[in-house]
Design an enzyme around this catalytic site. Structure first.
Site, PDB file in Angstrom:
ATOM      1  N   HIS A  46      15.170  64.456  39.613  1.00  0.00           N
ATOM      2  CA  HIS A  46      15.067  62.996  39.606  1.00  0.00           C
ATOM      3  C   HIS A  46      14.432  62.492  38.316  1.00  0.00           C
ATOM      4  O   HIS A  46      14.068  61.315  38.224  1.00  0.00           O
ATOM      5  CB  HIS A  46      14.281  62.523  40.831  1.00  0.00           C
ATOM      6  CG  HIS A  46      14.905  62.951  42.120  1.00  0.00           C
ATOM      7  ND1 HIS A  46      15.795  62.164  42.829  1.00  0.00           N
ATOM      8  CD2 HIS A  46      14.807  64.112  42.809  1.00  0.00           C
ATOM      9  CE1 HIS A  46      16.199  62.818  43.902  1.00  0.00           C
ATOM     10  NE2 HIS A  46      15.613  64.003  43.918  1.00  0.00           N
ATOM     11  N   HIS A  50      19.739  59.608  36.816  1.00  0.00           N
ATOM     12  CA  HIS A  50      20.224  60.588  37.792  1.00  0.00           C
ATOM     13  C   HIS A  50      20.867  59.899  38.995  1.00  0.00           C
ATOM     14  O   HIS A  50      20.705  58.703  39.206  1.00  0.00           O
ATOM     15  CB  HIS A  50      19.067  61.463  38.276  1.00  0.00           C
ATOM     16  CG  HIS A  50      18.028  60.693  39.042  1.00  0.00           C
ATOM     17  ND1 HIS A  50      17.032  59.973  38.426  1.00  0.00           N
ATOM     18  CD2 HIS A  50      17.852  60.498  40.377  1.00  0.00           C
ATOM     19  CE1 HIS A  50      16.271  59.390  39.331  1.00  0.00           C
ATOM     20  NE2 HIS A  50      16.759  59.671  40.530  1.00  0.00           N
ATOM     21  N   ASP A  52      21.355  60.148  43.227  1.00  0.00           N
ATOM     22  CA  ASP A  52      20.862  60.677  44.496  1.00  0.00           C
ATOM     23  C   ASP A  52      22.024  60.862  45.463  1.00  0.00           C
ATOM     24  O   ASP A  52      22.869  59.971  45.611  1.00  0.00           O
ATOM     25  CB  ASP A  52      19.861  59.714  45.135  1.00  0.00           C
ATOM     26  CG  ASP A  52      18.543  59.643  44.390  1.00  0.00           C
ATOM     27  OD1 ASP A  52      18.290  60.518  43.548  1.00  0.00           O
ATOM     28  OD2 ASP A  52      17.766  58.713  44.665  1.00  0.00           O
ATOM     29  N   HIS A  56      19.182  63.894  49.767  1.00  0.00           N
ATOM     30  CA  HIS A  56      17.852  63.512  49.283  1.00  0.00           C
ATOM     31  C   HIS A  56      16.966  63.017  50.427  1.00  0.00           C
ATOM     32  O   HIS A  56      15.767  63.298  50.461  1.00  0.00           O
ATOM     33  CB  HIS A  56      17.998  62.435  48.206  1.00  0.00           C
ATOM     34  CG  HIS A  56      16.717  62.017  47.565  1.00  0.00           C
ATOM     35  ND1 HIS A  56      15.647  62.859  47.382  1.00  0.00           N
ATOM     36  CD2 HIS A  56      16.326  60.803  47.049  1.00  0.00           C
ATOM     37  CE1 HIS A  56      14.665  62.210  46.783  1.00  0.00           C
ATOM     38  NE2 HIS A  56      15.046  60.967  46.586  1.00  0.00           N
ATOM     39  N   HIS A 146      16.694  53.849  50.417  1.00  0.00           N
ATOM     40  CA  HIS A 146      17.495  55.058  50.186  1.00  0.00           C
ATOM     41  C   HIS A 146      18.271  55.430  51.449  1.00  0.00           C
ATOM     42  O   HIS A 146      19.486  55.681  51.407  1.00  0.00           O
ATOM     43  CB  HIS A 146      16.590  56.235  49.802  1.00  0.00           C
ATOM     44  CG  HIS A 146      16.235  56.312  48.354  1.00  0.00           C
ATOM     45  ND1 HIS A 146      15.196  55.603  47.812  1.00  0.00           N
ATOM     46  CD2 HIS A 146      16.781  57.028  47.330  1.00  0.00           C
ATOM     47  CE1 HIS A 146      15.101  55.878  46.520  1.00  0.00           C
ATOM     48  NE2 HIS A 146      16.049  56.738  46.204  1.00  0.00           N
ATOM     49  N   GLU A 158      19.837  55.920  39.533  1.00  0.00           N
ATOM     50  CA  GLU A 158      18.514  55.419  39.156  1.00  0.00           C
ATOM     51  C   GLU A 158      18.166  55.802  37.715  1.00  0.00           C
ATOM     52  O   GLU A 158      18.748  56.703  37.138  1.00  0.00           O
ATOM     53  CB  GLU A 158      17.451  55.983  40.100  1.00  0.00           C
ATOM     54  CG  GLU A 158      17.601  55.508  41.535  1.00  0.00           C
ATOM     55  CD  GLU A 158      16.668  56.193  42.509  1.00  0.00           C
ATOM     56  OE1 GLU A 158      16.164  55.514  43.421  1.00  0.00           O
ATOM     57  OE2 GLU A 158      16.442  57.424  42.368  1.00  0.00           O
TER      58      GLU A 158
END
Length: 205
Positions: A46, A50, A52, A56, A146, A158
């Protein structure tokens, strides 16, 4: 083709509190007399820009190698937003409908409430990007935004650098590095600012 690099450098990007600091170490060096240069990278998945994956935050969720690439490549909109927490009411009143890829520009200070994530997914968002280190507010350690996105298979991008980008429509190219069984992976995110190659519109005479 006009390209805008919206990735942060992995080694110099701000690091989320508690995450490992990335380090690049040479194990072979031509300056030291070796025949070639060879480096080893130590980093959290992270760090920097990157993506997700559901794994995650969702036990048994898909890993980053299974993130749909067509969600990471295609027309997108950069939306300039006010720093603070974006609520579902803000999405209802101000966000575009049917926008599959939405990048939020706030100088890294806007975050997404769970209700906003639910509304964005409902209105067709397949990828949400941010120039903040996380989409979740700093005070929320539950990862509610998330979870709301990942449950609906919305890809989370992100750690963007949107400082040189104005609000508007672009073409996004941001596939993650393929790492089986990983919950996240680095991405080299790029915007195409002219439409010539993907809209079918040729140069104007």
């Amino acid at each position: 083709m006009k390209l805008i690099d919206i990735s942060n450098d992995l080694l110099t990007a701000e690091v989320y509190e508690g995450d490992p600091v990335p380090e690049l170490r040479a194990v072979q060096s031509m300056e030291a007399g070796d025949r070639y240069n060879l480096g080893v990278l130590t980093a959290g998945l992270h760090n920097g820009t990157h993506i997700d994956a559901p794994l995650h935050f969702l036990s048994g969720g898909a890993d980053v190698s299974k993130v749909p690439l067509d969600a990471c490549i295609g027309p997108c909109r950069v939306l300039e937003v006010t720093p603070g927490v974006i609520t579902g009411e803000v999405v209802e009143n101000s966000f575009p409908r049917g926008c599959e890829r939405l990048l939020l520009k706030s100088g890294g200070r806007a975050f997404i409430h769970e209700t906003a994530a639910q509304a964005m997914a409902y209105y067709g968002c397949r990828l949400v990007g941010t120039d903040a280190l996380s989409i979740d507010p700093e005070y929320d350690q539950t990862g509610a935004a998330h979870i709301a996105f990942l449950r609906e298979n919305v890809v989370i991008l992100e750690g963007l650098n949107l400082s040189a980008v104005r609000g508007g429509d672009y073409f996004l190219i941001a596939p993650p590095v393929k790492i089986g069984e990983a919950e996240a992976a680095f991405a080299r995110a790029v915007l195409v600012s002219d439409y010539i190659f993907w809209s079918g519109k040729g140069p104007q005479a």
